[in-house]
Scaffold this active site. Structure first.
Site, PDB file in Angstrom:
ATOM      1  N   ASP A 199       0.913  -1.039  -0.098  1.00  0.00           N
ATOM      2  CA  ASP A 199      -0.121   0.034   0.141  1.00  0.00           C
ATOM      3  C   ASP A 199       0.769   1.258  -0.030  1.00  0.00           C
ATOM      4  OD1 ASP A 199      -2.867  -1.090   0.056  1.00  0.00           O
ATOM      5  OD2 ASP A 199      -2.402  -1.636   2.163  1.00  0.00           O
ATOM      6  N   ASP A 228      -7.470  -3.936  -5.129  1.00  0.00           N
ATOM      7  CA  ASP A 228      -6.994  -2.711  -4.473  1.00  0.00           C
ATOM      8  C   ASP A 228      -5.618  -2.100  -5.081  1.00  0.00           C
ATOM      9  OD1 ASP A 228      -8.700  -4.323  -3.307  1.00  0.00           O
ATOM     10  OD2 ASP A 228      -8.448  -2.954  -1.335  1.00  0.00           O
TER      11      ASP A 228
END
Length: 404
Positions: free
Chosen positions: A114, A172
């Protein structure tokens, strides 16, 4: 002398007329958002401490704070940078810098995919807006660590390092590719581009169903690249269409095309857009429930809260897509409808409320009873990004509104 004064007066009148015209061009729904954005971001900056960023609101009304290792930690600094761009208020730029620099230690993390969310949304926007090269070392380190998670045998960047998964990749992860595309150019690392392209192609091959909806997770064999399992960890079922997952995919492929100009990425973005825009379960206000298939399971309304975060990501993605195709008006118009809905009293917070978040009614992970019908920092971030893109396309100067 009189002639010079006359010219100055005429110029001033012309400038005032232009400013007035631009203000009149701003849609009514958009005019009130600038005051809310300015007030909420300033209050949040003065209330919370850098390094402990507001993430959401707990059921008891307290604000959930994100430490620097949290995947969402870059969104609040990024929102401050976008708030500064939209309003031109120097106070927001100073706050954005404080909250960005507090995340310097993120550059050393190697156990997360991330880093795009964490560093590119904060440091990336900081560098883009200010040009200050002091932001570059953290961005360079983070990109290096993100690239290190790419396995060429599998053709994707690994997502999670926990639980029972072998080599899990979540939809994602498409969002973090923008960081690699940018870093490839900035730091002259063509391998980063190859990894981003490879990840997007492998994901396109394995994550999507025939109707162009997406699974949340695909688990691979790290040695052979064989697909072991397809699942929807945060959706209703493995075969359902988790709303924010569809939004991540749309945003990711529109962004990949903008960076690579590979036609297959544009085609994929348009396929996903069609799935979302034509979905029979999409509410009239175009703010989806947390999973498009939730009603198919005869769930009650209590089990079908809206997800403003998915809507904000979709709006920003469609605005980007609208600039890349000849018939972009259909995407622009749909995104405009979403933004108008999100800017209504139903979703836009009143100044001083909502934990100083901007948007209400988002969903984190419904099945895990986590962040249900609450504000979310990434909903605010992509809402502000969408407003910025909207203003740029319409050539609107929202700074005039905060000065008037």
């Amino acid at each position: 002398m009189k002639k010079a004064l006359s010219i100055l007066l005429a110029s001033a009148l012309a400038l005032n007329a232009y400013s007035s015209t631009r203000q009149q061009d701003v849609p009514q729904w958009l005019k009130k958002t600038t005051d809310v954005i300015s007030y909420q971001l300033k209050k949040a900056s003065n209330t919370y401490k850098p390094g402990k960023n507001p993430r959401s609101v707990n059921p008891d009304g307290t604000v959930r704070l994100a430490p620097y290792k949290d995947w969402t930690t870059g969104f609040f600094p990024g929102s401050l940078w976008y708030g500064y761009e939209l309003t031109g208020e120097a106070e927001l730029a100073a706050d954005a810098k404080r909250f960005t620099l507090a995340l310097d230690s993120v550059r050393y993390l190697t156990n997360t995919h991330d880093l795009g969310f964490m560093l590119y949304c904060s440091y990336g926007n900081a560098y883009r807006i200010t040009g200050d090269k002091n932001y570059l070392p953290a961005l360079s380190d983070g990109a290096k660590h993100l690239f290190a998670r790419y396995n060429p045998k599998v053709g994707v960047i690994r997502s999670w390092d926990f639980a029972w998964w072998h080599y899990p990749v979540i939809i994602d992860n498409m969002m973090n590719l923008e960081y690699l595309y940018w870093a490839a150019k900035e730091f002259k690392q063509p391998a980063y581009t190859q990894a981003a392209d490879g990840h997007a192609k492998t994901t396109m091959k394995n994550h999507f169903r025939k109707d162009h909806s997406s699974y949340h997770v695909v688990d691979y064999d790290a040695t052979t690249g064989k697909v072991l399992r397809k699942a929807t960890h945060q959706g209703l079922t493995d075969e359902s269409a988790w709303a924010r997952g569809q939004a991540w995919g749309l945003y990711g492929y529109a962004m990949c095309y903008a960076n690579s100009k590979e036609q297959k990425f544009l085609d994929q973005a348009e396929h996903i857009a069609a799935f979302i825009m034509n979905h029979p379960k999409m509410p009239k206000d175009k703010v989806p429930v947390w999973d498009f298939d939730v009603h198919n399971a005869l769930d009650t309304e209590e089990r079908a809260p809206r997800d403003a975060s998915a809507a904000a990501v979709i709006a920003s993605a469609l605005l980007n897509l609208s600039t890349e195709v000849k018939d972009g008006k259909k995407y622009f118009d749909y995104a405009e409808d979403i933004l108008e809905s999100l800017s209504s009293d139903a979703y836009l917070a009143k100044p001083g409320e909502n934990g100083y978040f901007i948007l209400k009614h988002s969903v984190g992970a419904f099945l895990y009873n986590s962040e249900i019908d609450t504000p979310l920092d990434y909903a605010d971030y992509y809402y502000l990004e969408a407003l910025k893109r909207y203003a740029e396309i319409k050539k609107l100067d929202l700074k005039q509104l905060t000065k008037s």
